[in-house]
Design an enzyme around this catalytic site. Structure first.
Site, short mmCIF file in Angstrom:
data_model
loop_
_atom_site.label_atom_id
_atom_site.label_comp_id
_atom_site.label_asym_id
_atom_site.label_seq_id
_atom_site.Cartn_x
_atom_site.Cartn_y
_atom_site.Cartn_z
N THR A 166 -0.73 -1.17 -7.88
CA THR A 166 -1.20 -2.46 -7.35
C THR A 166 -2.12 -3.13 -8.36
O THR A 166 -2.04 -4.34 -8.61
CB THR A 166 -1.96 -2.23 -6.02
OG1 THR A 166 -1.08 -1.57 -5.13
CG2 THR A 166 -2.44 -3.53 -5.43
N ASN B 248 -2.48 -1.99 2.53
CA ASN B 248 -2.34 -0.64 3.09
C ASN B 248 -1.55 0.23 2.14
O ASN B 248 -0.32 0.34 2.22
CB ASN B 248 -1.68 -0.70 4.47
CG ASN B 248 -2.61 -1.29 5.50
OD1 ASN B 248 -3.55 -0.63 5.93
ND2 ASN B 248 -2.42 -2.56 5.83
N GLU B 249 -2.29 0.82 1.23
CA GLU B 249 -1.68 1.62 0.18
C GLU B 249 -1.08 2.90 0.76
O GLU B 249 -1.40 3.28 1.90
CB GLU B 249 -2.73 1.98 -0.87
CG GLU B 249 -3.35 0.77 -1.57
CD GLU B 249 -2.40 0.06 -2.53
OE1 GLU B 249 -1.15 0.18 -2.38
OE2 GLU B 249 -2.88 -0.64 -3.43
N PRO B 250 -0.20 3.57 0.00
CA PRO B 250 0.39 4.82 0.49
C PRO B 250 -0.68 5.74 1.08
O PRO B 250 -1.75 5.89 0.52
CB PRO B 250 1.01 5.42 -0.77
CG PRO B 250 1.33 4.24 -1.62
CD PRO B 250 0.27 3.22 -1.35
#
Ligand code: GLP
Length: 623
Positions: free
Chosen positions: A180, A161-163
């Site tokens: 990442t 769950n990236e920014p």
């Protein structure tokens, strides 16, 4: 599980347990899992575990395997749901999370295959939505996750769950963030090979778990841990959403705790025992925050910034400033091997013996050049017997393109004299076909791995030559743990230590340089350091031997942590930069090495010390 909080934890918005080591944290969590499984068994129900990948949970999985083997813990009645999977990778791909989980856990316990769930990396694009919906349904049908295990990425992500991931997000396909992908570059031998997408449980999916335990190890995670634990809840750091879960907690080691207020600025949250290091840190912090040199700090500055205790114990400011200034001043030395015939009372390294046998240990071939290239140069120039040892081959870092380049040249040379180059030509053809058959992501067969190791050896020799270090001062150790393993899942064995014991016995160093274990405990540098520590126990040196730690890929040492600061002139810095260009496989962080050295020099300058071009820094290892 909400342990009672002390005043020093006032800034922390999630219960955070700091352990001595990742091993003890992992053991405590594994024991909790054991109790969960047993309690569920007594109720006649299955325990549902949410599982994570990455290097972080590896010690936890090893402990679960141990509990299974040695304490009879059965996983027959356990279901598992993994957080995520790279999109585009099949289950057999060496870097797929499915394969990772089999290697690290599932193949070693009695969990039924039918109970294992991971999102599929090979579902057709037009089926992704439906696949994700079904994944959510399966979790609910299993009764929901009882305990969700998490790691944390440097962007603060949980799962993938990236920014920008919202609190309500569910299982879905996501585009991976640049950081990442950089962090996964070593696994895939180059950032360009890292998949661009992944399927991940959403933040909302994760928050539905009954309990959540997030683990984090090493200094590289310290910044993001502090933001997630002490900062606002924000979708810029998805791990911060755990603040809204009543049964969540962080389990971290000392390294990962370093940016928490209670560790970094303890005087702001309670009484402090003023050790010399803590004092030095407080004074440097004050100078830094007020942007004023140490010698200009006043009594008021101390009083007004939470340091009245320190002032009353060690003040007045004038005396305290001078003492710390002198300490910092004494760390500066252009004589890393000690200055012969000089009074060494206040020098970082002792004067005698001279010359010294200096053992420079480089966990991966490039580490020492990156972090202490100028010191290597200085040691040699000052007449010490330098031995540069590349502890592992580093072959996993070398890209296919490098092997291809070598094989193609060889093949072309073969055309010039086909008869006498027959064997070499065949070798080159074999390498080229190995490269083609394994594909961009495939595991390197042994022959290819050997060639890649040789490529890196050549680069290390070239860079050492740029620093004037003769070839016969370089040793390649090829520690077995590296040859047998992959990044994030290396396993140290007794034979690794044995190699170092032999080296110590033969060389009998007066001083040793090595990276410490500040970063991820599963990193190559941390494992090499652990092997050295074991070796030193088995083969203690006859006389005194100082051990100097340098930082590799991790954050540079802060001035208050530095015991030896080696100033570098502009010309020497250029030389180091030139030596670094000899490596083709440096990460973006390693390429910044000279900037890091300039940053340390600026930090000394801001404290009011001499203004050097750059500084390489070391910490004395206290065993
Ligand atoms: C990946 C995984 C995360 C993991 C993170 C950190 O992004 N999807 O689940 O927490 O890496 O990895 P490591 O534990 O190796 O630092």
């Amino acid at each position: 599980m909400n342990p009672r909080r002390s005043a020093s934890e006032a800034h922390e918005k999630i219960p955070t347990l700091i352990f001595d080591s990742s091993a003890s944290a992992a053991a405590s969590l594994a024991r909790e899992v054991k109790e969960l499984i047993e309690a569920k068994n007594r109720e006649g129900k299955a325990a549902v575990l949410g599982l994570a990948t990455g290097s972080t949970p590896v010690p936890f999985y090893r402990e679960l395997i141990r509990l299974h083997r040695e304490e009879g813990l059965s996983f027959a009645n356990v279901s598992s749901f993994n957080l995520d999977e790279y999109f585009g990778l099949g289950p057999d791909h060496p870097e797929s999370y499915y394969r990772f989980m089999c290697d690290q856990l599932f193949d070693h316990i009695d969990i039924p295959k039918a109970n294992i769930h991971l999102p599929s990396g090979t579902v057709a694009s037009d089926q992704v939505f439906e696949h994700c919906r079904q994944y959510e349904e399966m979790i609910d049908a299993a009764g929901g996750v009882d305990l969700q295990i998490l790691g944390i990425g440097r962007t603060g992500h949980i799962g993938f769950n990236e920014p920008g991931s919202s609190r309500e997000s569910l299982t879905r396909r996501i585009t991976l963030d640049r950081i990442t992908r950089q962090d996964a570059a070593a696994d895939f031998r180059g950032e360009e090979n890292v998949p661009r997408f992944a399927i991940t449980m959403g933040v909302g999916t994760i928050l539905r778990a009954k309990k959540i335990a997030l683990m984090a190890w090493g200094e590289n995670k310290a910044g993001v841990v502090a933001r997630a634990v002490e900062g606002e809840v924000t979708d810029a750091v998805s791990a911060s959403f755990l603040q809204e879960h009543p049964q969540s907690r962080y389990l971290i080691d000392q390294g990962a705790s370093r940016e928490l207020t209670r560790v970094k600025l303890p005087w702001l949250v309670g009484p402090v025992r003023w050790s010399p290091q803590e004092t030095r840190r407080a004074v440097c912090w004050l100078s830094n925050s007020l942007k004023r040199p140490v010698l200009k700090l006043t009594d008021e500055d101390y009083n007004e910034h939470g340091l009245s205790d320190l002032l009353s114990e060690q003040g007045p400011a004038y005396q305290l400033n001078i003492r710390i200034f002198n300490q910092l001043q004494h760390t500066l030395s252009g004589w890393p091997g000690g200055k012969p015939n000089a009074d060494d009372t206040f020098r970082p390294e002792r004067a005698n013996p001279y010359p010294k046998r200096a053992l420079v240990l480089s966990p991966e071939p490039q580490d020492a050049t990156v972090s202490m290239g100028s010191t290597l140069d200085r040691l040699r120039e000052q007449g010490h017997e330098v031995k540069l040892v590349s502890m592992t081959s580093g072959s996993l870092r070398v890209s296919d393109a490098e092997a291809d380049k070598f094989a193609s040249i060889l093949l072309e040379l073969g055309i010039t004299a086909p008869a006498s180059w027959k064997e070499q030509t065949e070798y080159a053809q074999r390498i080229l076909s190995l490269l083609e058959s394994k594909g961009a992501f495939g595991e390197d067969p042994l022959e290819l791995r050997k060639l890649k190791a040789l490529v890196l050896r050549g680069e290390l020799r070239d860079s050492a030559q740029a620093l004037g270090l003769p070839q016969d001062r370089i040793t390649f150790m090829d520690l077995p743990f590296y040859e047998k393993g992959r990044y994030r899942r290396f396993k140290l064995e007794a034979e690794d230590t044995a190699h170092i014991v032999q080296l110590l016995r033969e060389f009998q160093p007066h001083q040793i340089y090595i990276t410490g274990d500040a970063a991820d405990p599963s990193s190559v540098s941390a494992l090499c350091f652990r092997a050295l520590k074991e070796a030193l126990k088995e083969a203690p040196s006859d006389g005194p031997c100082s051990v100097w730690l340098y930082r590799g890929k991790e954050k540079a040492l802060e001035p208050w942590e530095i015991d030896m600061a080696m100033p570098i002139s502009p010309m020497q810095l250029e030389l180091k930069a030139r030596a670094l260009t000899r490596y083709t496989s440096l990460t973006s962080m390693e390429l910044e090495a000279t900037k890091t050295n300039q940053g340390t020099a600026q930090a000394y300058d801001s404290l009011g010390l001499a203004n050097y071009e750059a500084i390489e820094s070391f910490q004395r290892w206290q065993s």
